[in-house]
Scaffold this motif. Structure first.
Motif, PDB file in Angstrom:
ATOM      1  N   GLN A 192      27.696  38.384 -25.894  1.00  0.00           N
ATOM      2  CA  GLN A 192      27.727  37.457 -26.711  1.00  0.00           C
ATOM      3  C   GLN A 192      26.378  37.117 -28.192  1.00  0.00           C
ATOM      4  N   LEU A 195      25.772  40.194 -29.630  1.00  0.00           N
ATOM      5  CA  LEU A 195      26.428  40.229 -31.080  1.00  0.00           C
ATOM      6  C   LEU A 195      26.073  39.336 -31.813  1.00  0.00           C
ATOM      7  N   ARG A 196      25.877  37.727 -31.389  1.00  0.00           N
ATOM      8  CA  ARG A 196      25.092  36.999 -32.562  1.00  0.00           C
ATOM      9  C   ARG A 196      23.706  37.646 -33.358  1.00  0.00           C
ATOM     10  N   GLN A 197      23.017  37.743 -32.428  1.00  0.00           N
ATOM     11  CA  GLN A 197      22.173  39.135 -32.819  1.00  0.00           C
ATOM     12  C   GLN A 197      22.593  39.994 -34.148  1.00  0.00           C
ATOM     13  N   ALA A 198      23.041  40.697 -33.774  1.00  0.00           N
ATOM     14  CA  ALA A 198      23.703  41.857 -35.007  1.00  0.00           C
ATOM     15  C   ALA A 198      24.439  41.328 -35.682  1.00  0.00           C
ATOM     16  N   SER A 199      24.781  40.320 -35.376  1.00  0.00           N
ATOM     17  CA  SER A 199      25.659  40.429 -37.003  1.00  0.00           C
ATOM     18  C   SER A 199      24.494  39.083 -37.893  1.00  0.00           C
ATOM     19  N   ASP A 200      23.555  38.529 -37.110  1.00  0.00           N
ATOM     20  CA  ASP A 200      22.251  38.017 -38.597  1.00  0.00           C
ATOM     21  C   ASP A 200      21.881  38.996 -38.962  1.00  0.00           C
ATOM     22  N   LEU A 202      22.498  42.110 -39.988  1.00  0.00           N
ATOM     23  CA  LEU A 202      23.886  42.648 -40.927  1.00  0.00           C
ATOM     24  C   LEU A 202      23.956  42.025 -41.634  1.00  0.00           C
ATOM     25  N   ALA A 203      23.917  40.274 -41.221  1.00  0.00           N
ATOM     26  CA  ALA A 203      23.899  39.596 -42.686  1.00  0.00           C
ATOM     27  C   ALA A 203      22.810  39.789 -43.674  1.00  0.00           C
TER      28      ALA A 203
END
Length: 341
Positions: A192, A195-200, A202-203
């Motif tokens: 998790q 995923l949060r790091q990857a989402s950040d 990506l954003a």
């Protein structure tokens, strides 16, 4: 090891000695020698080669577990997997993990889980023990069964120092049952966070890309050609007016020249017409020879030089001029004077 000896006593010194007649391996030494011989045999067949090892699935649908009933190894695996990945499912097959019939029992449980299509990985677990306790996991039949399994197998037999032969043919060896559980499923907290790091990231990447594209669009929009599309033609307007004026002047000059040539041709054709000749003859008769001579001289001096040039011009041009003049005469026929009595 066991030895068969014969004692001897020297008479002079009364010294006792033993003569070794036979020497045999016994206990753990005999077992280790047998295991080493079996290991070399299986290794020669290629059962320990690395190319036979298969990768474990990232997230197995169902985890098969072969272990003893109510054993510490079973509790360690189930607890660790449930803590790391709560959604994991298990298919447990209990077997005898110690004793004479333990190798056959483990092979039966392994075959049952290997035949289950929902099982993606199998854990073979047992707690620590002595060499004799772990000897069933070095059985040749069990070793070959693990090597022939279609499902990836993870072995967790004993402790770190224990190394049965089944560990050499398994797709992955774990030092303990807890270590096997960690290798089979990932940690959901770590995943998790990833995923949060990857989402950040990506954003941020998307925002940076949008900002760059917006800057590019703004730069293009602020260019003079985009602000006023006709500004690129302003420098050519003056030249266009000059060329238009020159074109109009050239057309006028050509038209005037052609009109003058046409009028001259019409005059020439009218002068050569029969009515004009008859009028000239009548005037000559009335005026007498002297008047006719003066008229001829005057006609020779006042002849239009352009007419002479046109007569010397190309025949095709003269033919075109005559055709044009004939057309004009047909449109505007000359007015004939009434004859005098």
């Amino acid at each position: 090891m066991t030895a068969r000896v014969r004692p001897r006593v020297f008479d002079r010194t009364t010294q006792l000695s033993f003569e070794c007649l036979e020497l045999h391996l016994a206990g753990e030494g005999r077992l280790l020698a047998q295991l080493e011989q079996l290991k070399r045999k299986l290794q020669a067949e290629g059962l320990f080669d690395e190319y036979r090892k298969r990768r474990l699935p990232l997230l197995p649908r169902t985890i098969g577990l072969v272990t003893g009933r109510d054993s510490d190894a079973e509790r360690d695996v189930l607890t660790t997997v449930s803590r790391r990945w709560p959604a994991a499912r298990f298919r447990v097959a209990h077997a005898l993990v110690q004793g004479t019939n333990s190798a056959g029992s483990v092979m039966t449980a392994l075959a049952r889980l290997d035949a289950d299509p929902e099982v993606d990985v199998i854990i073979l677990a047992r707690g620590g023990g002595s060499l004799e306790d772990l000897l069933p996991f070095s059985d040749e039949g069990l070793v070959r069964a693990v090597a022939a399994a279609a499902t990836p197998v993870v072995t967790a037999i004993g402790h770190e120092r224990d190394f049965p032969l089944v560990d050499l043919v398994a797709d992955m060896r774990a030092s303990t049952p807890t270590d096997a559980a960690k290798r089979v499923v990932p940690d959901h907290a770590v995943e998790q966070a990833g995923l949060r790091q990857a989402s950040d990231r990506l954003a941020r990447a998307i925002d940076a890309l949008i900002s760059r594209e917006q800057h590019t669009v703004s730069t293009l929009r602020n260019r003079p050609v985009m602000v006023d599309p006709t500004s690129a033609f302003a420098a050519h307007f003056e030249r266009l007016d000059l060329l238009r004026h020159r074109l109009a002047g050239g057309i006028d000059r050509i038209l005037r020249s052609e009109e003058a040539d046409l009028r001259a041709a019409v005059t020439s054709v009218r002068a050569l017409s029969p009515s004009a000749r008859s009028s000239g003859l009548r005037g000559a008769r009335r005026s007498g020879p002297r008047v006719r001579l003066e008229r001829r001289r005057h006609r020779g001096r006042g002849a239009d030089p352009r007419l002479s040039r046109r007569r010397r011009a190309h025949p095709r041009r003269r033919r075109d001029q005559r055709e044009g003049a004939a057309w004009l005469i047909s449109r505007n026929p000359p007015t004939s004077r009434p004859a005098r009595n």
